[in-house]
Design a protein around this motif. Structure first.
Motif, PDB file in Angstrom:
ATOM      1  N   UNK A  15       0.850  -1.196   0.000  1.00  0.00           N
ATOM      2  CA  UNK A  15       0.000   0.000   0.000  1.00  0.00           C
ATOM      3  C   UNK A  15       0.885   1.245   0.000  1.00  0.00           C
ATOM      4  N   UNK A  16       1.689   1.379  -1.049  1.00  0.00           N
ATOM      5  CA  UNK A  16       2.555   2.537  -1.175  1.00  0.00           C
ATOM      6  C   UNK A  16       3.999   2.272  -0.786  1.00  0.00           C
ATOM      7  N   UNK A  17       4.311   1.078  -0.346  1.00  0.00           N
ATOM      8  CA  UNK A  17       5.683   0.741   0.047  1.00  0.00           C
ATOM      9  C   UNK A  17       6.491   0.318  -1.183  1.00  0.00           C
ATOM     10  N   UNK A  18       7.780   0.202  -1.024  1.00  0.00           N
ATOM     11  CA  UNK A  18       8.669  -0.206  -2.110  1.00  0.00           C
ATOM     12  C   UNK A  18       9.169  -1.634  -1.899  1.00  0.00           C
ATOM     13  N   UNK A  19       8.406  -2.410  -1.171  1.00  0.00           N
ATOM     14  CA  UNK A  19       8.741  -3.810  -0.931  1.00  0.00           C
ATOM     15  C   UNK A  19       7.448  -4.616  -0.880  1.00  0.00           C
ATOM     16  N   UNK A  20       7.614  -5.933  -0.962  1.00  0.00           N
ATOM     17  CA  UNK A  20       6.476  -6.838  -0.872  1.00  0.00           C
ATOM     18  C   UNK A  20       6.870  -7.998   0.037  1.00  0.00           C
TER      19      UNK A  20
END
Length: 85
Positions: free
Chosen positions: A10-15
């Motif tokens: 939700x807007x982060x640069x990781x999963x």
């Protein structure tokens, strides 16, 4: 594209990816194996939790497009390589 189970960022640069389907009980050892055998680096999910979470790994995707495309290509062989583990 690799068919992995993950939580939609939700807007982060990781999963965060659930790797329990591979029988993972030690996320650190799995990340080491993933880097060595598949050629893709991930961070053990247990690095981010106080609770004993061992089935999650974290992929960072603030990378160049060609780097991400290569990672997807390599992850396409993950199940094949995991079956030989």
């Amino acid at each position: 594209a690799a068919g992995l189970t993950f939580t939609e960022p939700e807007g982060a640069y990781y999963v965060m990816v659930d790797v329990s389907e591979f029988g993972v009980t030690d996320d650190t050892a799995f990340c080491e194996w993933l880097a060595r055998e598949v050629g893709v680096a991930a961070v053990p999910g247990s690095s981010f939790f106080h609770e004993p979470v061992r089935h999650l790994i974290r992929f960072h995707f603030a990378k160049r497009e060609d780097t991400l495309a290569e990672a997807v290509r390599r992850l396409g062989r993950l199940r094949e390589k995991a079956a030989r583990r």
